[in-house]
Design a protein around this motif. Structure first.
Motif, short mmCIF file in Angstrom:
data_model
loop_
_atom_site.label_atom_id
_atom_site.label_comp_id
_atom_site.label_asym_id
_atom_site.label_seq_id
_atom_site.Cartn_x
_atom_site.Cartn_y
_atom_site.Cartn_z
N ILE A 1 12.50 16.87 35.20
CA ILE A 1 12.70 18.24 35.15
C ILE A 1 14.13 18.54 35.31
O ILE A 1 14.68 19.54 35.22
N PHE A 2 14.92 17.55 35.44
CA PHE A 2 16.63 17.75 35.67
C PHE A 2 17.38 17.40 34.37
O PHE A 2 18.52 17.40 34.19
N GLN A 3 16.52 17.05 33.19
CA GLN A 3 17.11 16.65 32.13
C GLN A 3 16.83 17.72 30.93
O GLN A 3 15.88 18.38 30.96
N ASN A 4 17.84 17.76 30.19
CA ASN A 4 17.76 18.71 28.68
C ASN A 4 17.34 20.10 29.20
O ASN A 4 16.72 20.89 28.35
N LYS A 5 18.21 20.46 30.13
CA LYS A 5 18.29 21.97 30.38
C LYS A 5 19.77 22.73 30.23
O LYS A 5 20.62 21.90 30.26
N GLY B 1 22.25 27.61 33.92
CA GLY B 1 23.14 28.77 33.76
C GLY B 1 22.64 29.70 32.91
O GLY B 1 23.12 30.85 32.63
N THR B 2 21.55 29.60 32.04
CA THR B 2 20.98 30.58 31.20
C THR B 2 19.31 30.52 31.68
O THR B 2 18.96 30.35 32.37
N SER B 3 18.87 31.79 30.63
CA SER B 3 17.72 32.28 31.12
C SER B 3 16.58 31.50 30.75
O SER B 3 15.35 31.81 30.95
N THR B 4 16.77 30.34 30.16
CA THR B 4 15.64 29.50 29.60
C THR B 4 15.27 28.49 30.58
O THR B 4 14.13 27.67 30.64
N VAL B 5 16.04 28.26 31.90
CA VAL B 5 15.75 27.12 32.55
C VAL B 5 14.52 27.18 33.35
O VAL B 5 13.92 26.20 33.56
N PHE B 6 13.96 28.35 34.04
CA PHE B 6 12.67 28.25 34.59
C PHE B 6 11.51 28.27 33.85
O PHE B 6 10.64 27.17 34.13
N VAL C 1 9.17 24.59 33.86
CA VAL C 1 7.66 24.68 34.13
C VAL C 1 6.83 24.02 33.09
O VAL C 1 5.79 23.36 33.24
N ARG C 2 7.35 24.24 31.85
CA ARG C 2 6.94 23.46 30.72
C ARG C 2 6.88 21.78 31.10
O ARG C 2 5.95 21.11 30.68
N ASP C 3 7.93 21.21 31.75
CA ASP C 3 7.98 19.90 32.12
C ASP C 3 6.92 19.63 33.16
O ASP C 3 6.84 18.59 33.59
N LEU C 4 6.38 20.62 33.73
CA LEU C 4 5.62 20.37 34.98
C LEU C 4 3.96 20.58 34.73
O LEU C 4 3.21 21.12 35.73
N GLU C 5 3.64 20.73 33.34
CA GLU C 5 2.47 21.16 33.15
C GLU C 5 1.19 20.30 33.75
O GLU C 5 0.24 20.73 33.87
#
Length: 206
Positions: free
Chosen positions: A150-154, A157-162, A166-170
């Motif tokens: 969850i700390f990689q490939n984010k 500082g943008t609107s896509t982080v959350f 969540v996708r990584d935590l399915e």
């Protein structure tokens, strides 16, 4: 040592280096005042929590500041992007023996002690607790084991982080907290509980 640990990520309050998006509207001096007020709010809401508390500074550890060594343990953030810094902080505390770790920033006047207390309760029967921010990021993340994904490939500082997190935590059991407003822009400040009009009353602000 308690089983629960709170990690507070802060920036060293330096003129021209904090709340730079807010400063574009109100100037560096007023942005620094707002950030110092955010730090005070964060300290006031966390100081009495029944957990061990750690402040992670971004550039240097400061002695004799608002974070009393009697209440807060002080550490320095690792290098790299925000994801690498958070991952390192979590790993450090899990290696110390903590079972439940929650990280917050210092950007929300809407963050209250009760929200953090509830997050610690929820992590008891969830894998992850996350508090979404109105800007598309998150203001709180609770884990009970290291999770590098969850700390990689984010795009921090943008609107896509959350949503990306969540996708990584399915495959995990997640508890979502209330959505809150963190302070990045003047519009954020006006929507918050902050008495932003005081900036115009403060004689120390030019």
């Amino acid at each position: 040592m308690k089983t629960d640990a709170l990690l507070i990520f802060t920036r060293n309050p330096e003129l021209g280096k904090v709340k730079t998006r807010l400063a574009k509207t109100i100037g560096d001096e007023k942005a620094l005042i707002v950030y110092n007020d955010l730090l005070l709010h964060t300290r006031n809401e966390t100081s009495a929590l029944e957990c061990d508390k750690f402040v992670f500074y971004d550039t240097m550890i400061t002695d004799n500041d608002i974070w009393s060594e009697a209440i807060y343990q002080k550490k320095l953030q690792a290098g790299g992007d925000l994801g690498k810094r958070m991952q390192h902080a979590f790993e450090t505390l899990f290696e110390m023996g903590y079972q439940n770790c929650i990280i917050i920033g210092s950007d929300l006047f809407d963050l209250k002690a009760a929200i953090i207390e509830n997050a610690f309760k929820k992590i008891g029967d969830h894998d992850v607790v996350i508090g979404p921010a109105e800007d598309g990021g998150y203001y709180l993340l609770g884990l009970k084991a290291s999770n590098t994904l969850i700390f990689q490939n984010k795009e921090w500082g943008t609107s896509t982080v959350f949503e990306a997190t969540v996708r990584d935590l399915e495959s995990y059991k997640i508890c979502l907290l209330d959505r809150l407003n963190d302070i990045d822009t003047f519009d954020d400040l006006k929507r918050s509980s902050y008495d932003w009009a005081k900036l115009n009353r403060d004689r120390s602000v030019k």
